[in-house]
Design a protein around this motif. Structure first.
Motif, short mmCIF file in Angstrom:
data_model
loop_
_atom_site.label_atom_id
_atom_site.label_comp_id
_atom_site.label_asym_id
_atom_site.label_seq_id
_atom_site.Cartn_x
_atom_site.Cartn_y
_atom_site.Cartn_z
N GLU A 32 0.58 -27.97 -6.83
CA GLU A 32 1.12 -27.98 -8.06
C GLU A 32 0.50 -27.15 -8.97
OE1 GLU A 32 0.65 -31.90 -11.32
OE2 GLU A 32 0.27 -32.06 -9.39
N GLY A 33 1.35 -26.56 -9.78
CA GLY A 33 1.07 -25.57 -10.85
C GLY A 33 1.26 -24.07 -10.36
N GLN A 34 1.80 -24.09 -8.90
CA GLN A 34 1.89 -22.56 -8.61
C GLN A 34 2.90 -22.22 -9.08
OE1 GLN A 34 2.40 -22.91 -4.30
NE2 GLN A 34 2.26 -20.45 -4.11
N ILE A 35 2.86 -20.59 -9.45
CA ILE A 35 3.96 -20.00 -9.99
C ILE A 35 4.46 -18.82 -8.98
CG2 ILE A 35 4.70 -18.09 -11.69
CD1 ILE A 35 2.75 -19.77 -13.62
N VAL A 36 5.85 -18.89 -8.87
CA VAL A 36 6.37 -17.77 -7.65
C VAL A 36 7.42 -16.94 -8.52
CG1 VAL A 36 7.78 -17.94 -5.77
CG2 VAL A 36 5.86 -19.41 -5.81
N LEU A 37 7.45 -15.63 -8.03
CA LEU A 37 8.61 -14.84 -8.69
C LEU A 37 9.42 -14.53 -7.35
CD1 LEU A 37 9.69 -13.11 -10.99
CD2 LEU A 37 8.37 -11.33 -9.84
N LEU A 38 10.80 -14.90 -7.38
CA LEU A 38 11.61 -14.34 -6.46
C LEU A 38 12.21 -13.14 -6.67
CD1 LEU A 38 13.17 -17.85 -5.55
CD2 LEU A 38 11.45 -16.87 -4.31
N GLU A 39 12.30 -12.17 -5.92
CA GLU A 39 13.06 -10.93 -6.29
C GLU A 39 13.96 -10.46 -5.08
OE1 GLU A 39 12.07 -6.13 -7.18
OE2 GLU A 39 10.51 -7.79 -7.25
N LEU A 69 14.00 -14.50 -10.26
CA LEU A 69 13.66 -15.56 -10.94
C LEU A 69 12.07 -16.25 -10.72
CD1 LEU A 69 15.00 -18.40 -11.49
CD2 LEU A 69 15.39 -18.97 -9.25
N MET A 70 11.79 -16.41 -11.88
CA MET A 70 10.18 -17.35 -11.75
C MET A 70 10.32 -18.60 -12.06
SD MET A 70 7.00 -16.15 -14.25
CE MET A 70 6.92 -14.45 -13.68
N LEU A 71 9.62 -19.28 -11.10
CA LEU A 71 9.32 -20.77 -10.96
C LEU A 71 7.90 -21.20 -10.90
CD1 LEU A 71 11.95 -20.90 -8.05
CD2 LEU A 71 12.57 -21.61 -10.24
N LYS A 72 7.86 -22.49 -11.63
CA LYS A 72 6.62 -22.93 -11.65
C LYS A 72 6.76 -24.51 -10.88
CE LYS A 72 2.75 -24.91 -14.20
NZ LYS A 72 2.37 -25.02 -15.62
N TYR A 73 5.91 -24.92 -9.88
CA TYR A 73 6.00 -26.17 -9.24
C TYR A 73 5.24 -27.02 -10.00
CZ TYR A 73 6.36 -29.30 -5.28
OH TYR A 73 6.60 -30.38 -4.54
N SER A 74 6.22 -28.44 -10.21
CA SER A 74 5.28 -29.46 -10.96
C SER A 74 4.55 -30.29 -10.15
CB SER A 74 6.55 -30.13 -11.90
OG SER A 74 7.23 -30.93 -11.10
N GLY A 75 4.72 -30.48 -8.80
CA GLY A 75 4.33 -31.40 -7.87
C GLY A 75 5.19 -31.96 -7.26
N SER A 76 6.55 -31.83 -7.88
CA SER A 76 7.62 -32.69 -7.39
C SER A 76 8.87 -31.78 -7.30
CB SER A 76 7.90 -33.98 -8.06
OG SER A 76 8.27 -33.88 -9.35
N GLN A 77 8.95 -30.81 -8.18
CA GLN A 77 10.22 -29.97 -8.49
C GLN A 77 9.69 -28.59 -9.08
OE1 GLN A 77 12.99 -31.59 -11.27
NE2 GLN A 77 11.56 -32.55 -12.26
N TRP A 78 10.51 -27.62 -8.81
CA TRP A 78 10.44 -26.49 -9.37
C TRP A 78 11.18 -26.30 -10.76
CZ3 TRP A 78 7.47 -23.01 -7.17
CH2 TRP A 78 7.07 -23.19 -5.81
N ILE A 79 10.51 -25.67 -11.54
CA ILE A 79 10.74 -25.54 -13.01
C ILE A 79 11.16 -24.08 -13.43
CG2 ILE A 79 10.43 -26.09 -15.37
CD1 ILE A 79 8.73 -28.31 -14.36
N GLN A 80 12.25 -23.66 -13.93
CA GLN A 80 12.50 -22.34 -14.18
C GLN A 80 11.72 -22.07 -15.30
OE1 GLN A 80 16.61 -21.15 -14.75
NE2 GLN A 80 16.08 -19.54 -16.03
N LEU A 81 10.89 -20.83 -15.04
CA LEU A 81 10.00 -20.16 -16.20
C LEU A 81 11.00 -19.01 -16.78
CD1 LEU A 81 6.59 -20.23 -15.03
CD2 LEU A 81 7.53 -21.90 -16.37
N ALA A 82 11.58 -18.20 -16.07
CA ALA A 82 12.25 -17.14 -16.45
C ALA A 82 13.53 -16.31 -15.33
CB ALA A 82 11.13 -15.77 -16.54
#
Length: 87
Positions: A32-39, A69-82
């Motif tokens: 939860e709270g993890q931020i991932v950048l997919l390139e 695509l940058m995403l943050k994990y809410s604990g149940s789903q991925w939320i787009q940041l950028a």
């Protein structure tokens, strides 16, 4: 496909190189709270599907070469940041 991001630092970069078409339906092993950048570092296209995520515009994101695509994990789903189209 469901690549694992377990143990990846946050923020962490997932550098994908694919010459064809590649669909990602989820990223597994996230905290939860993890931020991932997919390139997309390949010449093909990578689609991050809307399943299990909240993406801008309510649609899947297609990454061409060098798109991110940058995403943050809410604990149940991925939320787009950028999202950046760099191809």
């Amino acid at each position: 496909a469901t690549p694992s991001v377990a143990g990846l630092s946050s923020p962490g970069v997932v550098y994908l190189t694919n010459a064809g078409t590649y669909d990602i339906t989820n990223l597994t092993g996230a905290a939860e709270g993890q931020i991932v950048l997919l390139e997309n570092g390949g010449s093909g296209t990578i689609t991050f599907t809307r399943a299990n995520s909240r993406l801008d515009g309510g649609t899947s994101k297609v990454l061409g070469a060098y798109d991110t695509l940058m995403l943050k994990y809410s604990g149940s789903q991925w939320i787009q940041l950028a999202y950046a189209q760099n191809s």
